[in-house]
Write an enzyme that holds these catalytic residues in place. Structure first.
Site, PDB file in Angstrom:
ATOM      1  N   GLU A   1      -0.237 -11.382 104.774  1.00  0.00           N
ATOM      2  CA  GLU A   1      -1.534 -11.920 105.195  1.00  0.00           C
ATOM      3  C   GLU A   1      -1.707 -13.285 104.537  1.00  0.00           C
ATOM      4  O   GLU A   1      -1.358 -13.453 103.374  1.00  0.00           O
ATOM      5  CB  GLU A   1      -2.701 -11.019 104.748  1.00  0.00           C
ATOM      6  CG  GLU A   1      -2.811  -9.705 105.484  1.00  0.00           C
ATOM      7  CD  GLU A   1      -2.001  -8.602 104.812  1.00  0.00           C
ATOM      8  OE1 GLU A   1      -1.578  -8.783 103.649  1.00  0.00           O
ATOM      9  OE2 GLU A   1      -1.781  -7.567 105.470  1.00  0.00           O
TER      10      GLU A   1
ATOM     11  N   TYR B   1       5.964 -20.430 105.850  1.00  0.00           N
ATOM     12  CA  TYR B   1       6.362 -19.182 106.521  1.00  0.00           C
ATOM     13  C   TYR B   1       6.980 -19.467 107.894  1.00  0.00           C
ATOM     14  O   TYR B   1       7.931 -18.807 108.309  1.00  0.00           O
ATOM     15  CB  TYR B   1       5.168 -18.236 106.660  1.00  0.00           C
ATOM     16  CG  TYR B   1       4.556 -17.819 105.336  1.00  0.00           C
ATOM     17  CD1 TYR B   1       5.358 -17.499 104.242  1.00  0.00           C
ATOM     18  CD2 TYR B   1       3.178 -17.749 105.163  1.00  0.00           C
ATOM     19  CE1 TYR B   1       4.808 -17.124 103.026  1.00  0.00           C
ATOM     20  CE2 TYR B   1       2.622 -17.370 103.946  1.00  0.00           C
ATOM     21  CZ  TYR B   1       3.434 -17.065 102.887  1.00  0.00           C
ATOM     22  OH  TYR B   1       2.895 -16.698 101.681  1.00  0.00           O
TER      23      TYR B   1
HETATM   24  C1  LIG Z   1       2.565 -22.004  99.468  1.00  0.00           C
HETATM   25  C2  LIG Z   1       3.344 -22.425  98.228  1.00  0.00           C
HETATM   26  C3  LIG Z   1       3.928 -21.184  97.557  1.00  0.00           C
HETATM   27  C4  LIG Z   1       4.483 -23.358  98.674  1.00  0.00           C
HETATM   28  O1  LIG Z   1       5.289 -23.636  97.540  1.00  0.00           O
HETATM   29  P1  LIG Z   1       6.044 -25.039  97.357  1.00  0.00           P
HETATM   30  O2  LIG Z   1       7.065 -24.861  96.303  1.00  0.00           O
HETATM   31  O3  LIG Z   1       5.068 -26.135  97.180  1.00  0.00           O
HETATM   32  O4  LIG Z   1       6.725 -25.194  98.793  1.00  0.00           O
HETATM   33  P2  LIG Z   1       8.091 -25.965  99.130  1.00  0.00           P
HETATM   34  O5  LIG Z   1       8.125 -27.260  98.398  1.00  0.00           O
HETATM   35  O6  LIG Z   1       9.222 -25.037  98.933  1.00  0.00           O
HETATM   36  O7  LIG Z   1       7.888 -26.268 100.677  1.00  0.00           O
HETATM   37  C5  LIG Z   1       8.423 -25.420 101.687  1.00  0.00           C
HETATM   38  C6  LIG Z   1       7.747 -25.786 102.995  1.00  0.00           C
HETATM   39  O8  LIG Z   1       6.376 -25.364 102.944  1.00  0.00           O
HETATM   40  C7  LIG Z   1       5.563 -26.319 103.648  1.00  0.00           C
HETATM   41  N1  LIG Z   1       4.585 -26.888 102.728  1.00  0.00           N
HETATM   42  C8  LIG Z   1       4.512 -26.662 101.394  1.00  0.00           C
HETATM   43  N2  LIG Z   1       3.439 -27.297 100.884  1.00  0.00           N
HETATM   44  C9  LIG Z   1       2.852 -27.928 101.909  1.00  0.00           C
HETATM   45  C10 LIG Z   1       1.701 -28.743 102.005  1.00  0.00           C
HETATM   46  N3  LIG Z   1       0.938 -29.037 100.935  1.00  0.00           N
HETATM   47  N4  LIG Z   1       1.340 -29.205 103.227  1.00  0.00           N
HETATM   48  C11 LIG Z   1       2.081 -28.913 104.326  1.00  0.00           C
HETATM   49  N5  LIG Z   1       3.205 -28.158 104.286  1.00  0.00           N
HETATM   50  C12 LIG Z   1       3.569 -27.673 103.095  1.00  0.00           C
HETATM   51  C13 LIG Z   1       6.483 -27.360 104.214  1.00  0.00           C
HETATM   52  O9  LIG Z   1       6.859 -26.926 105.521  1.00  0.00           O
HETATM   53  C14 LIG Z   1       7.663 -27.276 103.268  1.00  0.00           C
HETATM   54  O10 LIG Z   1       8.860 -27.697 103.850  1.00  0.00           O
HETATM   55  P3  LIG Z   1       9.311 -29.261 103.721  1.00  0.00           P
HETATM   56  O11 LIG Z   1       9.409 -29.531 102.259  1.00  0.00           O
HETATM   57  O12 LIG Z   1      10.626 -29.265 104.423  1.00  0.00           O
HETATM   58  O13 LIG Z   1       8.224 -30.061 104.367  1.00  0.00           O
HETATM   59  C15 LIG Z   1       2.448 -23.226  97.246  1.00  0.00           C
HETATM   60  O14 LIG Z   1       1.771 -24.231  97.961  1.00  0.00           O
HETATM   61  C16 LIG Z   1       1.423 -22.372  96.515  1.00  0.00           C
HETATM   62  O15 LIG Z   1       1.719 -21.755  95.493  1.00  0.00           O
HETATM   63  N6  LIG Z   1       0.176 -22.335  97.040  1.00  0.00           N
HETATM   64  C17 LIG Z   1      -0.890 -21.560  96.394  1.00  0.00           C
HETATM   65  C18 LIG Z   1      -0.668 -20.087  96.542  1.00  0.00           C
HETATM   66  C19 LIG Z   1      -0.551 -19.679  97.997  1.00  0.00           C
HETATM   67  O16 LIG Z   1      -1.265 -20.166  98.856  1.00  0.00           O
HETATM   68  N7  LIG Z   1       0.348 -18.717  98.267  1.00  0.00           N
HETATM   69  C20 LIG Z   1       0.543 -18.180  99.588  1.00  0.00           C
HETATM   70  C21 LIG Z   1      -0.407 -17.064  99.789  1.00  0.00           C
HETATM   71  S1  LIG Z   1      -0.260 -16.337 101.420  1.00  0.00           S
END
Ligand SMILES: CC(C)(COP(=O)(O)OP(=O)(O)OC[C@H]1O[C@@H](n2cnc3c(N)ncnc32)[C@H](O)[C@@H]1OP(=O)(O)O)[C@@H](O)C(=O)NCCC(=O)NCCS
Length: 179
Positions: free
Chosen positions: A118, A130
């Site tokens: 979710e 995702y």
């Molecule tokens: C979601 C989360 C885990 C992503 O982690 P991250 O290490 O920053 O992500 P990555 O650098 O591996 O990015 C992977 C892909 O996610 C997407 N992405 C990540 N952050 C993004 C942003 N701020 N805006 C748009 N796309 C984003 C992109 O598609 C990215 O691929 P790309 O680098 O080729 O563009 C992180 O933002 C987070 O911890 N958020 C808060 C907690 C959360 O929301 N968890 C999910 C709950 S359902």
């Protein structure tokens, strides 16, 4: 903290009790409805369906620091992603991607073929991540989140695609420019 512009090493390993305080700090900094700290203890010690993993990073042979975590529940042939977060200073480096790819590969190797989660309707960063894995929106859970009544999107990945996981796992990490 890692120094921007210099290579760093990520390492993924099972979460242990000694990690819980740091994991919980990341949870609190990442979510408006964080889990209680005791939930992580429960998942590690008492929930046999739970697979709790952390990602730590180190640079220049320094002591590694935990940068993120994922908790998945394996139920029959499904992996439910309970939580995943990367601490703010470590975001957008590719770490969320490799943590999720590793966890899904582990699930696949254990015979699991589909995954679901979710996610808040407004959480575009997570949804974009995702979607890279092939997750698709399969439904809406209305007013799922108690803090602001926001809807959850139910996203499913069916089937888990190991070739895609391998590709995402092997994509290079971003070393920040430091500028
Ligand atoms: C979601 C989360 C885990 C992503 O982690 P991250 O290490 O920053 O992500 P990555 O650098 O591996 O990015 C992977 C892909 O996610 C997407 N992405 C990540 N952050 C993004 C942003 N701020 N805006 C748009 N796309 C984003 C992109 O598609 C990215 O691929 P790309 O680098 O080729 O563009 C992180 O933002 C987070 O911890 N958020 C808060 C907690 C959360 O929301 N968890 C999910 C709950 S359902």
């Amino acid at each position: 903290m890692i120094v921007p512009g210099k290579p760093f090493e990520p390492r993924i390993r099972p979460m242990e009790l000694k990690d819980v305080q740091r994991v919980w700090e990341i949870d609190v900094a990442s979510f408006s409805l964080p889990w209680p700290e005791r939930s992580y203890r429960f998942e590690i010690l008492e929930n046999p369906a739970s697979h709790c993993t952390i990602l730590e990073v180190s640079q220049d042979g320094q002591q590694p620091e935990i940068a993120g975590m994922i908790v998945m529940w394996f139920i029959l042939d499904e992996a439910h992603i309970g939580t995943i977060a990367i601490d703010k200073p470590y975001r957008r480096l590719g770490l969320g991607r490799i943590l999720l790819a590793d966890a899904l590969m582990d699930a696949y190797q254990k015979g699991i073929r589909m995954s679901f989660l979710e996610v808040r309707r407004s959480n575009q960063a997570a949804q974009a991540m995702y979607e890279q894995f092939g997750f698709q929106v399969a439904g809406v859970r209305n007013r799922y989140y108690k803090d602001n009544g926001e809807d959850a999107l139910l996203m499913t990945l069916n089937p888990i695609q190991p070739a895609r996981l391998k590709q995402l796992r092997e994509k290079p990490l971003i070393v920040e420019s430091g500028n």
